[in-house]
Design a protein around this motif. Structure first.
Motif, mmCIF file in Angstrom:
data_model
loop_
_atom_site.group_PDB
_atom_site.id
_atom_site.type_symbol
_atom_site.label_atom_id
_atom_site.label_comp_id
_atom_site.label_asym_id
_atom_site.label_seq_id
_atom_site.Cartn_x
_atom_site.Cartn_y
_atom_site.Cartn_z
ATOM 1 N N ASP A 2 -7.390 4.868 75.209
ATOM 2 C CA ASP A 2 -6.494 4.812 74.050
ATOM 3 C C ASP A 2 -5.074 5.061 74.540
ATOM 4 O O ASP A 2 -4.850 5.882 75.431
ATOM 5 C CB ASP A 2 -6.912 5.874 73.031
ATOM 6 N N LEU A 3 -4.099 4.367 73.961
ATOM 7 C CA LEU A 3 -2.708 4.540 74.389
ATOM 8 C C LEU A 3 -2.040 5.742 73.733
ATOM 9 O O LEU A 3 -1.128 6.347 74.293
ATOM 10 C CB LEU A 3 -1.889 3.278 74.098
ATOM 11 N N ASP A 8 1.936 9.082 77.258
ATOM 12 C CA ASP A 8 1.619 7.732 76.814
ATOM 13 C C ASP A 8 0.509 7.152 77.678
ATOM 14 O O ASP A 8 0.466 7.379 78.895
ATOM 15 C CB ASP A 8 2.869 6.836 76.901
ATOM 16 N N GLY A 9 -0.374 6.380 77.032
ATOM 17 C CA GLY A 9 -1.472 5.776 77.768
ATOM 18 C C GLY A 9 -1.018 4.854 78.881
ATOM 19 O O GLY A 9 -1.714 4.688 79.886
ATOM 20 N N VAL A 10 0.154 4.246 78.729
ATOM 21 C CA VAL A 10 0.684 3.376 79.778
ATOM 22 C C VAL A 10 0.915 4.182 81.059
ATOM 23 O O VAL A 10 0.696 3.684 82.171
ATOM 24 C CB VAL A 10 1.979 2.688 79.316
ATOM 25 N N VAL A 26 -7.983 -1.262 77.400
ATOM 26 C CA VAL A 26 -7.189 -0.498 76.448
ATOM 27 C C VAL A 26 -7.800 -0.644 75.061
ATOM 28 O O VAL A 26 -8.158 -1.750 74.634
ATOM 29 C CB VAL A 26 -5.723 -0.983 76.440
ATOM 30 N N SER A 80 -6.648 0.450 71.355
ATOM 31 C CA SER A 80 -5.471 1.063 70.734
ATOM 32 C C SER A 80 -5.195 0.508 69.354
ATOM 33 O O SER A 80 -5.544 -0.628 69.041
ATOM 34 C CB SER A 80 -4.242 0.850 71.629
ATOM 35 N N ARG A 121 -2.156 0.093 68.461
ATOM 36 C CA ARG A 121 -0.876 -0.601 68.607
ATOM 37 C C ARG A 121 -1.110 -2.103 68.603
ATOM 38 O O ARG A 121 -1.849 -2.611 69.445
ATOM 39 C CB ARG A 121 -0.182 -0.174 69.905
ATOM 40 N N GLU A 131 3.956 -4.105 72.903
ATOM 41 C CA GLU A 131 3.156 -2.964 73.349
ATOM 42 C C GLU A 131 1.933 -3.428 74.133
ATOM 43 O O GLU A 131 1.542 -2.797 75.125
ATOM 44 C CB GLU A 131 2.739 -2.127 72.144
ATOM 45 N N ALA A 169 1.220 -2.698 78.310
ATOM 46 C CA ALA A 169 -0.010 -2.144 78.867
ATOM 47 C C ALA A 169 -0.604 -3.073 79.926
ATOM 48 O O ALA A 169 -1.064 -2.621 80.987
ATOM 49 C CB ALA A 169 -1.025 -1.885 77.759
ATOM 50 N N TYR A 197 -7.468 -5.725 76.400
ATOM 51 C CA TYR A 197 -6.830 -4.996 75.295
ATOM 52 C C TYR A 197 -7.617 -5.274 74.021
ATOM 53 O O TYR A 197 -7.779 -6.430 73.624
ATOM 54 C CB TYR A 197 -5.383 -5.474 75.130
#
Length: 227
Positions: free
Chosen positions: A52-53, A59-61, A77, A79, A81, A86, A90, A98
């Protein structure tokens, strides 16, 4: 048995993922913040990370960047977002896939299985000299493409674009990454280039260019090659 590291600060999602993964015979480690995630990634050497970001401490990044500093373990990922910027951030940081919340458990598990397959050393497309699909064959060593028994003439740019996608088979390659790898580091926003050249590749390689099976667009994010 494959080990999965799940990183999420929402207890309900964490619990649901653990139950579903263990039911499918995965070994599971969990973390609720970025620091624990980075520590577990080093200590437990997972085969896949679901991340999860929106974490409470970082921050997940930044977690992606930390993991990518020493391993190519697949990172999916997960998320809430939804904006393209965004998602691209990532992916550019090193994520392989994602999935946006809310998500379907079946889809996530399918993407997880695909990530595990791609990570197997003997099955990586980048190690295979020839990649075959139902519609065409690509000889990476000879830099040739065959379709229906005939050579397909590709321009150098078309070939480079196809090669990058094939060497990342099944992975989502961001628009920025493709532009910079094919056209150079000063490129990153000229997405019209990608649309034009992807259309040309589909016309040359896909049985139905309007409904491609192998050269897939992920709107606003990038492209994916599937066999």
């Amino acid at each position: 048995m494959h080990r999965v590291l799940v990183v999420d600060d929402e207890p309900q999602i964490l619990r649901a993922l653990v139950i579903n993964l263990k039911a499918r015979k995965y070994e599971v480690d969990t973390a609720e913040d970025g620091a624990a995630a980075l520590r577990l990634a080093v200590d437990r050497h997972p085969d896949v990370v679901i991340l999860d970001l929106g974490l409470p401490d970082m921050d997940g990044v930044d977690v992606i960047t930390g993991i990518r500093g020493w391993t190519r373990v697949p990172i999916i990922v997960l998320s809430a977002r939804h904006t393209s910027d965004e998602k691209v951030e990532a992916l550019d940081a090193g994520a392989d896939d994602y999935v946006t919340k809310p998500f379907g458990m079946d889809e996530l598990l399918a993407r997880l299985r695909a990530a595990v397959r791609r990570a197997e050393p003997s099955g990586a497309a980048e190690d295979e000299p020839t990649v075959e699909t139902e519609d065409f064959t690509v000889d990476l060593a000879a830099k040739k493409v065959h379709r229906q028994g005939r050579d397909v003439r590709l321009t150098p740019t078309e070939w480079h674009l196809l090669e990058v996608l094939i060497r990342n088979t099944g992975r989502l390659v961001s628009q920025k990454q493709l532009l910079q790898e094919v056209w150079g580091p000063s490129y990153g926003t000229e997405t019209n280039y990608l649309r034009v050249y992807m259309a040309q590749l589909r016309r040359k390689l896909e049985a139905d260019p309007a409904a491609p099976r192998h050269l897939i667009t992920e709107p606003g994010m990038g492209y994916r090659f599937e066999r």
